[in-house]
Design a protein around this motif. Structure first.
Motif, mmCIF file in Angstrom:
data_model
loop_
_atom_site.group_PDB
_atom_site.id
_atom_site.type_symbol
_atom_site.label_atom_id
_atom_site.label_comp_id
_atom_site.label_asym_id
_atom_site.label_seq_id
_atom_site.Cartn_x
_atom_site.Cartn_y
_atom_site.Cartn_z
ATOM 1 N N LEU A 102 0.828 -1.205 0.000
ATOM 2 C CA LEU A 102 0.000 0.000 0.000
ATOM 3 C C LEU A 102 0.865 1.259 0.000
ATOM 4 O O LEU A 102 0.529 2.244 -0.669
ATOM 5 C CB LEU A 102 -0.937 0.001 1.210
ATOM 6 N N SER A 103 1.971 1.232 0.722
ATOM 7 C CA SER A 103 2.889 2.374 0.701
ATOM 8 C C SER A 103 3.361 2.642 -0.727
ATOM 9 O O SER A 103 3.353 3.783 -1.206
ATOM 10 C CB SER A 103 4.099 2.104 1.605
ATOM 11 N N GLU A 104 3.783 1.587 -1.395
ATOM 12 C CA GLU A 104 4.254 1.728 -2.775
ATOM 13 C C GLU A 104 3.145 2.234 -3.693
ATOM 14 O O GLU A 104 3.355 3.129 -4.520
ATOM 15 C CB GLU A 104 4.781 0.387 -3.278
ATOM 16 N N ALA A 105 1.932 1.681 -3.540
ATOM 17 C CA ALA A 105 0.817 2.070 -4.395
ATOM 18 C C ALA A 105 0.466 3.548 -4.219
ATOM 19 O O ALA A 105 0.172 4.256 -5.199
ATOM 20 C CB ALA A 105 -0.401 1.199 -4.090
ATOM 21 N N LEU A 106 0.499 4.035 -2.987
ATOM 22 C CA LEU A 106 0.173 5.445 -2.750
ATOM 23 C C LEU A 106 1.241 6.367 -3.324
ATOM 24 O O LEU A 106 0.920 7.388 -3.953
ATOM 25 C CB LEU A 106 -0.012 5.700 -1.260
ATOM 26 N N ILE A 107 2.505 6.040 -3.121
ATOM 27 C CA ILE A 107 3.572 6.878 -3.672
ATOM 28 C C ILE A 107 3.482 6.905 -5.199
ATOM 29 O O ILE A 107 3.663 7.958 -5.829
ATOM 30 C CB ILE A 107 4.949 6.372 -3.216
ATOM 31 N N GLN A 108 3.173 5.772 -5.813
ATOM 32 C CA GLN A 108 3.056 5.722 -7.267
ATOM 33 C C GLN A 108 1.899 6.565 -7.781
ATOM 34 O O GLN A 108 1.965 7.098 -8.896
ATOM 35 C CB GLN A 108 2.888 4.271 -7.726
ATOM 36 N N ARG A 109 0.848 6.719 -7.007
ATOM 37 C CA ARG A 109 -0.333 7.453 -7.429
ATOM 38 C C ARG A 109 -0.343 8.896 -6.925
ATOM 39 O O ARG A 109 -1.245 9.667 -7.280
ATOM 40 C CB ARG A 109 -1.596 6.728 -6.938
ATOM 41 N N ALA A 110 0.609 9.248 -6.102
ATOM 42 C CA ALA A 110 0.605 10.562 -5.454
ATOM 43 C C ALA A 110 0.805 11.687 -6.464
ATOM 44 O O ALA A 110 1.440 11.494 -7.509
ATOM 45 C CB ALA A 110 1.700 10.623 -4.403
ATOM 46 N N PRO A 111 0.296 12.881 -6.163
ATOM 47 C CA PRO A 111 0.598 14.044 -6.983
ATOM 48 C C PRO A 111 2.034 14.485 -6.740
ATOM 49 O O PRO A 111 2.749 13.894 -5.921
ATOM 50 C CB PRO A 111 -0.389 15.092 -6.481
ATOM 51 N N LEU A 112 2.468 15.519 -7.403
ATOM 52 C CA LEU A 112 3.814 16.030 -7.181
ATOM 53 C C LEU A 112 3.888 16.781 -5.862
ATOM 54 O O LEU A 112 2.970 17.523 -5.500
ATOM 55 C CB LEU A 112 4.229 16.943 -8.324
ATOM 56 N N SER A 113 4.986 16.599 -5.176
ATOM 57 C CA SER A 113 5.246 17.325 -3.945
ATOM 58 C C SER A 113 5.871 18.676 -4.280
ATOM 59 O O SER A 113 5.982 19.064 -5.448
ATOM 60 C CB SER A 113 6.170 16.498 -3.053
ATOM 61 N N THR A 114 6.280 19.392 -3.249
ATOM 62 C CA THR A 114 6.851 20.730 -3.422
ATOM 63 C C THR A 114 8.026 20.695 -4.395
ATOM 64 O O THR A 114 8.832 19.749 -4.402
ATOM 65 C CB THR A 114 7.291 21.293 -2.057
ATOM 66 N N GLY A 115 8.107 21.694 -5.244
ATOM 67 C CA GLY A 115 9.177 21.775 -6.221
ATOM 68 C C GLY A 115 9.027 20.810 -7.372
ATOM 69 O O GLY A 115 9.978 20.595 -8.138
ATOM 70 N N GLY A 116 7.849 20.188 -7.514
ATOM 71 C CA GLY A 116 7.627 19.245 -8.593
ATOM 72 C C GLY A 116 8.291 17.903 -8.389
ATOM 73 O O GLY A 116 8.454 17.131 -9.345
ATOM 74 N N LYS A 117 8.661 17.593 -7.151
ATOM 75 C CA LYS A 117 9.343 16.335 -6.847
ATOM 76 C C LYS A 117 8.339 15.294 -6.336
ATOM 77 O O LYS A 117 7.273 15.644 -5.829
ATOM 78 C CB LYS A 117 10.432 16.571 -5.806
ATOM 79 N N PRO A 118 8.674 14.015 -6.442
ATOM 80 C CA PRO A 118 7.774 12.987 -5.929
ATOM 81 C C PRO A 118 7.769 12.964 -4.407
ATOM 82 O O PRO A 118 8.723 13.394 -3.750
ATOM 83 C CB PRO A 118 8.349 11.685 -6.495
ATOM 84 N N PHE A 119 6.676 12.459 -3.844
ATOM 85 C CA PHE A 119 6.651 12.212 -2.407
ATOM 86 C C PHE A 119 7.606 11.073 -2.076
ATOM 87 O O PHE A 119 7.949 10.243 -2.926
ATOM 88 C CB PHE A 119 5.238 11.884 -1.937
ATOM 89 N N SER A 120 8.026 11.019 -0.807
ATOM 90 C CA SER A 120 9.071 10.084 -0.416
ATOM 91 C C SER A 120 8.564 8.902 0.404
ATOM 92 O O SER A 120 8.845 7.761 0.088
ATOM 93 C CB SER A 120 10.153 10.817 0.388
ATOM 94 N N LYS A 121 7.816 9.169 1.482
ATOM 95 C CA LYS A 121 7.431 8.114 2.421
ATOM 96 C C LYS A 121 5.976 8.260 2.833
ATOM 97 O O LYS A 121 5.388 9.342 2.722
ATOM 98 C CB LYS A 121 8.310 8.169 3.675
ATOM 99 N N VAL A 122 5.430 7.130 3.345
ATOM 100 C CA VAL A 122 4.033 7.088 3.798
ATOM 101 C C VAL A 122 3.990 6.609 5.242
ATOM 102 O O VAL A 122 4.662 5.631 5.596
ATOM 103 C CB VAL A 122 3.185 6.137 2.927
#
Length: 466
Positions: A102-122
């Protein structure tokens, strides 16, 4: 036939409920006289009471039953996981497959974080309140870890809703969540509600209104001291505050202020996440790149309690360093990432993928928004009809021209809800007599028409009464 004076007023279940249960968000003195409405089963977009009467759920319970009130796949996922691993915790670096997946699935579906970077952890919790409370603790821990112990103040918005724990209830901007609870606690502040219809000055455009609110935020941060202000919380669309759609350019201007003062943005996606606004996340609908994202409710289609906090890499690095200095990151819940809710949440995400939920909501939400406008915009009691995707509101007004609101003492909202029950629709009328519309995402177009007809019939009855 009139029942005899000594006849029991409530059946056995209702009497026991009055005797033993303490209900949330309930006037308990009045409750002793009115008793409960007992719901016994659900199917599709409807729930059924103990007399067998069915009600369309116009707000998906509490904005959460996205796939309706029965789904065999989710029930099977829970049962299968209960047979394999009914419980294990995540303390002390322990884990299990549902938490990892589920952690992996959420990070894969997450929007962009600050600065256009991916989120890191759940991080997982059990409710939206716990998720937002955890976010506040993360922010405080992070600032301590990186040597900014004074940067702790939190800013919310008037009418914003972020939960009911001591900390999340403090960032919430609702009077009912503050009265008699001694909230908000010190260090929490609130800026104005971004509702153009309700609070714009005469002739003020949406863009000008947004600029004024951004300046208000800037002024508050400067007045308190940027070195003391840690974070700003916002729902992409305010839910319990009346389904408030932000004015044009609002989040663009708010984010510019936050970046200028190095203040973190926490996006509360507890209601908006998983397709409700027509994109997977409300952040994507409104161009938000947050440092922290919280979600819950539709994460498991409300079948089991689970929530999540996603954080940027920058926050994770600070927390990692702080946990090393302190010996541990001393936060978590017994049920953080509980394997059974996690397994149900994973199956929920798979169903969303198969249904192409954002695309479905974009199409069906357009139908809902047009139907709401066609049915209610010209009604003599309605001041504004607003919404986006599969969420909206119908706000009452005694005078369309002045945009006045009814005196709350008249209790028109509770009366409208009661009339809705008579017609067979569960309603939730919020502040300023705004009826929220947020049905299960699986609702069909004919069911949308039926739901709005029932709400309209209740409104017509209310108009006759007043």
């Amino acid at each position: 036939m009139t029942p005899p004076d000594d006849a029991p007023r409530f059946n056995s279940a209702a009497a026991r409920d009055i005797e033993y249960a303490l209900h949330p968000y309930t006037n308990h003195k009045a409750f002793r006289d009115t008793g409960p409405l007992i719901i016994q089963r659900g199917q599709g977009i409807k729930v059924f009471d103990d007399s067998g009467k069915g009600y369309i759920e116009s707000v998906a319970g509490l904005w959460c039953a996205s796939l309706g009130f029965a789904n065999q796949r989710l029930a099977d996922a829970a049962y299968k996981q209960m047979q394999q691993l009914p419980f294990y915790h995540a303390f002390g670096a322990r884990s299990h497959d549902p938490l990892i997946d589920l952690s992996e699935a959420l990070i894969q579906r997450a929007p962009l974080s600050t600065g256009g970077k991916p989120f890191s952890k759940v991080f997982f919790a059990n409710s939206g309140s716990e998720a937002n409370d955890s976010a506040i603790k993360m922010i405080w821990f992070y600032n301590n870890a990186i040597g900014r112990p004074a940067k702790k103040k939190i800013i919310g918005r008037v009418r914003g809703y972020h939960g009911i724990t001591v900390a999340s209830g403090s960032v919430t901007g609702q009077p009912a969540n503050h009265k008699m609870f001694d909230l908000p606690i010190a260090g929490f502040f609130h800026v104005s509600t971004p509702h153009h219809y309700g609070y714009a000055q005469p002739g003020e455009t949406e863009e000008a209104f947004a600029s004024r609110l951004a300046q208000e935020l800037d002024d508050l941060i400067v007045r308190e001291g940027p070195d003391t202000v840690a974070a700003f919380f916002a729902e992409p669309v305010m839910g319990a505050g009346g389904v408030i759609i932000p004015p044009a350019t609002y989040y663009e201007k708010i984010q510019a202020v936050l970046r200028k003062h190095d203040v973190l943005f926490v996006a509360d996606e507890v209601i908006c996440g998983f397709g409700r606004t027509g994109h997977y996340w409300g952040c994507q609908t409104f161009g938000i790149q947050p440092d922290i994202l919280t979600c819950a409710k539709q994460l498991s289609s409300a079948f089991l309690p689970i929530s999540a906090v996603m954080i940027s890499e920058q926050l994770y690095q600070g927390i990692a360093e702080g946990s090393d200095a302190a010996g541990t990151w001393g936060h978590g819940f017994t049920y953080s990432g509980h394997p059974v809710p996690a397994a149900v949440a994973l199956e929920t995400l798979k169903i969303y993928d198969e249904m192409e939920m954002p695309k479905l909501v974009a199409t069906r939400g357009a139908y809902l928004q047009k139907a709401m406008q066609d049915r209610f915009a010209s009604h003599p009691l309605v001041g504004e009809v607003r919404g986006v995707g599969m969420i909206g509101a119908i706000q009452l007004s005694p005078d369309k021209a002045s945009r006045a609101t009814f005196d709350p003492a008249r209790k028109l909202g509770p009366r409208w809800q009661a009339l809705g029950l008579e017609h067979g629709v569960m309603m939730r009328v919020l502040v300023n007599e705004s009826a929220a519309i947020s049905p299960p995402l699986t609702i069909s177009e004919p069911e949308i028409d039926e739901m709005l007809d029932l709400i309209g019939a209740a409104l017509d009855d209310l108009a006759k009464e007043i």
